[in-house]
Design a protein around this motif. Sequence first.
Motif, PDB file in Angstrom:
ATOM      1  N   GLN A 105       0.863  -1.203   0.068  1.00  8.45           N
ATOM      2  CA  GLN A 105       0.055   0.026  -0.046  1.00  8.45           C
ATOM      3  C   GLN A 105       0.812   1.211   0.122  1.00  8.45           C
ATOM      4  O   GLN A 105       0.476   2.445  -0.102  1.00  8.45           O
ATOM      5  CB  GLN A 105      -1.019  -0.026   1.343  1.00  8.45           C
ATOM      6  CG  GLN A 105      -0.279   0.041   2.468  1.00  8.45           C
ATOM      7  CD  GLN A 105       0.122  -1.375   3.136  1.00  8.45           C
ATOM      8  OE1 GLN A 105       0.647  -2.034   2.487  1.00  8.45           O
ATOM      9  NE2 GLN A 105      -0.460  -1.616   4.312  1.00  8.45           N
ATOM     10  N   VAL A 106       2.234   1.203   0.140  1.00 12.04           N
ATOM     11  CA  VAL A 106       2.943   2.300   0.052  1.00 12.04           C
ATOM     12  C   VAL A 106       3.816   2.479  -1.167  1.00 12.04           C
ATOM     13  O   VAL A 106       4.298   3.347  -1.275  1.00 12.04           O
ATOM     14  CB  VAL A 106       4.123   2.456   1.438  1.00 12.04           C
ATOM     15  CG1 VAL A 106       4.687   3.544   1.634  1.00 12.04           C
ATOM     16  CG2 VAL A 106       2.992   2.247   2.892  1.00 12.04           C
ATOM     17  N   VAL A 107       4.032   1.234  -1.772  1.00  9.06           N
ATOM     18  CA  VAL A 107       5.287   1.021  -2.677  1.00  9.06           C
ATOM     19  C   VAL A 107       5.246   2.205  -3.695  1.00  9.06           C
ATOM     20  O   VAL A 107       6.386   2.840  -4.103  1.00  9.06           O
ATOM     21  CB  VAL A 107       5.381  -0.229  -3.177  1.00  9.06           C
ATOM     22  CG1 VAL A 107       4.172  -0.766  -3.975  1.00  9.06           C
ATOM     23  CG2 VAL A 107       6.665  -0.330  -4.022  1.00  9.06           C
ATOM     24  N   VAL A 119      -1.063   4.133  18.198  1.00  9.70           N
ATOM     25  CA  VAL A 119      -1.256   3.451  16.755  1.00  9.70           C
ATOM     26  C   VAL A 119      -2.615   2.901  16.424  1.00  9.70           C
ATOM     27  O   VAL A 119      -3.122   2.099  17.142  1.00  9.70           O
ATOM     28  CB  VAL A 119      -0.185   2.123  16.575  1.00  9.70           C
ATOM     29  CG1 VAL A 119      -0.187   1.565  15.381  1.00  9.70           C
ATOM     30  CG2 VAL A 119       1.282   2.926  17.147  1.00  9.70           C
ATOM     31  N   LEU A 120      -3.179   3.405  15.330  1.00  8.75           N
ATOM     32  CA  LEU A 120      -4.283   2.733  14.750  1.00  8.75           C
ATOM     33  C   LEU A 120      -4.184   1.868  13.427  1.00  8.75           C
ATOM     34  O   LEU A 120      -5.196   1.142  13.104  1.00  8.75           O
ATOM     35  CB  LEU A 120      -5.415   4.020  14.306  1.00  8.75           C
ATOM     36  CG  LEU A 120      -5.615   4.880  15.691  1.00  8.75           C
ATOM     37  CD1 LEU A 120      -6.507   6.101  15.245  1.00  8.75           C
ATOM     38  CD2 LEU A 120      -6.095   4.199  16.736  1.00  8.75           C
ATOM     39  N   GLY A 158       2.661  10.809  11.028  1.00  5.29           N
ATOM     40  CA  GLY A 158       2.026  10.636  12.404  1.00  5.29           C
ATOM     41  C   GLY A 158       2.101   9.485  12.954  1.00  5.29           C
ATOM     42  O   GLY A 158       2.226   8.379  12.287  1.00  5.29           O
ATOM     43  N   GLU A 159       2.243   9.432  14.429  1.00 10.19           N
ATOM     44  CA  GLU A 159       2.602   7.831  15.166  1.00 10.19           C
ATOM     45  C   GLU A 159       1.079   7.196  15.123  1.00 10.19           C
ATOM     46  O   GLU A 159       1.319   5.945  15.362  1.00 10.19           O
ATOM     47  CB  GLU A 159       3.105   8.123  16.427  1.00 10.19           C
ATOM     48  CG  GLU A 159       4.414   9.072  16.332  1.00 10.19           C
ATOM     49  CD  GLU A 159       4.963   8.887  17.801  1.00 10.19           C
ATOM     50  OE1 GLU A 159       4.581   8.303  18.787  1.00 10.19           O
ATOM     51  OE2 GLU A 159       6.206   8.888  17.828  1.00 10.19           O
ATOM     52  N   PRO A 179      -3.913   4.479   6.559  1.00 12.59           N
ATOM     53  CA  PRO A 179      -4.173   3.013   5.544  1.00 12.59           C
ATOM     54  C   PRO A 179      -3.333   3.265   4.615  1.00 12.59           C
ATOM     55  O   PRO A 179      -2.647   2.014   4.317  1.00 12.59           O
ATOM     56  CB  PRO A 179      -5.612   3.160   5.190  1.00 12.59           C
ATOM     57  CG  PRO A 179      -6.267   4.073   6.122  1.00 12.59           C
ATOM     58  CD  PRO A 179      -5.404   4.900   6.842  1.00 12.59           C
ATOM     59  N   GLU A 180      -2.568   4.344   4.273  1.00 17.92           N
ATOM     60  CA  GLU A 180      -1.660   4.359   3.184  1.00 17.92           C
ATOM     61  C   GLU A 180      -0.246   4.278   3.514  1.00 17.92           C
ATOM     62  O   GLU A 180       0.741   3.919   2.939  1.00 17.92           O
ATOM     63  CB  GLU A 180      -1.766   5.469   2.338  1.00 17.92           C
ATOM     64  CG  GLU A 180      -3.133   5.933   1.573  1.00 17.92           C
ATOM     65  CD  GLU A 180      -4.362   6.146   2.558  1.00 17.92           C
ATOM     66  OE1 GLU A 180      -4.076   6.784   3.589  1.00 17.92           O
ATOM     67  OE2 GLU A 180      -5.355   5.921   2.287  1.00 17.92           O
TER      68      GLU A 180
END
Length: 291
Positions: free
Chosen positions: A24-26, A105-106, A65-66, A70-71
């Motif tokens: 989801q980050v790449v 953390v969420l 943010g800590e 989702p991304e």
Amino acid sequence: MKTDHWFYGLFQSAPDLIALLLPQVVAEAPSLGPDASGDALYRFEAPELKAANHRLDGAFWPKSGEAGTPEQPVALLEVQMFSKPGFKHRLLAQTARFLQLNPQVLHLAVVVAVPHRRLKLGPAQLPQQLQVFLDGVIWLSLEELGQQADLDPWLTLLTLPVRPEAELPASTQQILEHRPDLLSTVLTMLFERFPTLSPEEIMVIAGIPTDQLLHTRAAQDLLDRGRQEGEAQGEAKVTLRQLNRRCGPLSEATTARIQALPLEQLETLAEALLDFSGPADLTAWLEEHKG
């Protein structure tokens, strides 16, 4: 083969490498260059979960943010290179402990790097709750990663510990062709993977010309550091043997702590232990000389 601290150093120097392992980050992963730190998505640390006496291999905190998003979720990394029957249970326990200690953390992603999927990490039958958790884990097989074409040089670096020796010259050349600044990182991995080989033999495996290595300052510094680490490892073995006799069997955590001491402190400990009468003396010495 000891590779944990190589992985630690690699991810510490390039925390955004985790972005290449998170689907989801790449797409948002920045260029992983020495001049790209200002645009980094993640920062890296290796927190110790004290209650369970487990140190995570890596925790990656997004700059957004800590809590994570989702991304760009907060990411936990574990590198497991050997079979360990209780690993899957421990993975769930330490992940839950991490969330307990970090309630902010969420959004969390858990990445486990293994040499291949044949590794035995737990029983065939698992509790349903554990299986649900494991189904959400990102399992990174370095063997399968190495079979992909046109890998990013940083991802090729990750595969060096498991690649067949015959593939190493081509792999290292592919890395250095695009990123010559990674020569020291490549050599570090090869020295750790083949600790009994000479520098000349390592050069042959890596496909690096002798003249290039001998005239590379970074490589020379690495060779000097390797010799110092070799001396420290020898001193640590002798010191640990003496401590086990004088203070009784040492825990894994204490053993690892002693092995991590620099050569000068190991020599000091080797002299001090002659006056130890039990484990309390060792604990006091380590506390006095920590940090």
